[in-house]
Enzyme design. Sequence first.
Site, PDB file in Angstrom:
ATOM      1  CD  GLU A   1      46.482  41.966  31.951  1.00  0.00           C
ATOM      2  OE1 GLU A   1      47.022  41.406  30.990  1.00  0.00           O
ATOM      3  OE2 GLU A   1      46.493  41.481  33.115  1.00  0.00           O
ATOM      4  CE  LYS A   2      45.845  36.474  35.168  1.00  0.00           C
ATOM      5  NZ  LYS A   2      46.332  36.107  33.838  1.00  0.00           N
ATOM      6  CG  HIS A   3      47.454  41.530  36.351  1.00  0.00           C
ATOM      7  ND1 HIS A   3      47.674  40.639  35.344  1.00  0.00           N
ATOM      8  CD2 HIS A   3      47.935  40.967  37.490  1.00  0.00           C
ATOM      9  CE1 HIS A   3      48.271  39.569  35.842  1.00  0.00           C
ATOM     10  NE2 HIS A   3      48.443  39.738  37.134  1.00  0.00           N
TER      11      HIS A   3
ATOM     12  CB  CYS B   1      49.869  41.013  40.396  1.00  0.00           C
ATOM     13  SG  CYS B   1      50.240  39.260  40.188  1.00  0.00           S
TER      14      CYS B   1
ATOM     15  CG  HIS C   1      51.770  38.781  36.521  1.00  0.00           C
ATOM     16  ND1 HIS C   1      50.868  37.867  37.014  1.00  0.00           N
ATOM     17  CD2 HIS C   1      52.580  38.108  35.680  1.00  0.00           C
ATOM     18  CE1 HIS C   1      51.129  36.673  36.484  1.00  0.00           C
ATOM     19  NE2 HIS C   1      52.155  36.795  35.678  1.00  0.00           N
TER      20      HIS C   1
ATOM     21  CG  HIS D   1      49.516  34.529  40.450  1.00  0.00           C
ATOM     22  ND1 HIS D   1      49.070  34.080  39.237  1.00  0.00           N
ATOM     23  CD2 HIS D   1      49.628  35.885  40.332  1.00  0.00           C
ATOM     24  CE1 HIS D   1      48.910  35.108  38.411  1.00  0.00           C
ATOM     25  NE2 HIS D   1      49.238  36.214  39.062  1.00  0.00           N
TER      26      HIS D   1
ATOM     27  CG  HIS E   1      44.795  38.159  39.450  1.00  0.00           C
ATOM     28  ND1 HIS E   1      45.361  37.646  40.588  1.00  0.00           N
ATOM     29  CD2 HIS E   1      45.829  38.560  38.669  1.00  0.00           C
ATOM     30  CE1 HIS E   1      46.678  37.755  40.498  1.00  0.00           C
ATOM     31  NE2 HIS E   1      46.984  38.298  39.348  1.00  0.00           N
TER      32      HIS E   1
END
Length: 134
Positions: A19-21, A119, A122, A55, A49
């Site tokens: 998961e990139k976050h 983010c 997100h 974004h 990300h």
Amino acid sequence: METSIETGELFQKADWKKEKHVPVIECPDTIKAEELCEVKVSIGKEIAHPNTTEHHIAWISLLFKPCDEKFPYHIGQFLFNAHGASVQGPNTSTVYTNHSIITSFKTSKSGTIFASGYCNIHGLWLSSKDIIVE
Ligand code: FE2
């Protein structure tokens, strides 16, 4: 109106490799009391990300909670403010702040480092890492 929000509703958690976050905390597992401990926090180490005007990661916050204390201490707040916007519009500059930080702190108590990243679309992501003071 009374609102009750559980921590899990506000902060997302996941494996940073999938998961990139998720903030990735890199620091020694064991440190010596009163010696500076260098901590690196990055987002998107395995899966990048995006970093665009629309974004991006807006900030990373770092806290440390000694294992025998109730409240955490705020180590620092790191803002990432350049995401390609210029007077010409979104994504028209060549300036983009990368969302990683290196800082240091010292403690004489073992505890847990918490890193949260935000983010702009997100939300909030949290990770933690225990450190032991010898
Ligand atoms: Fe995102």
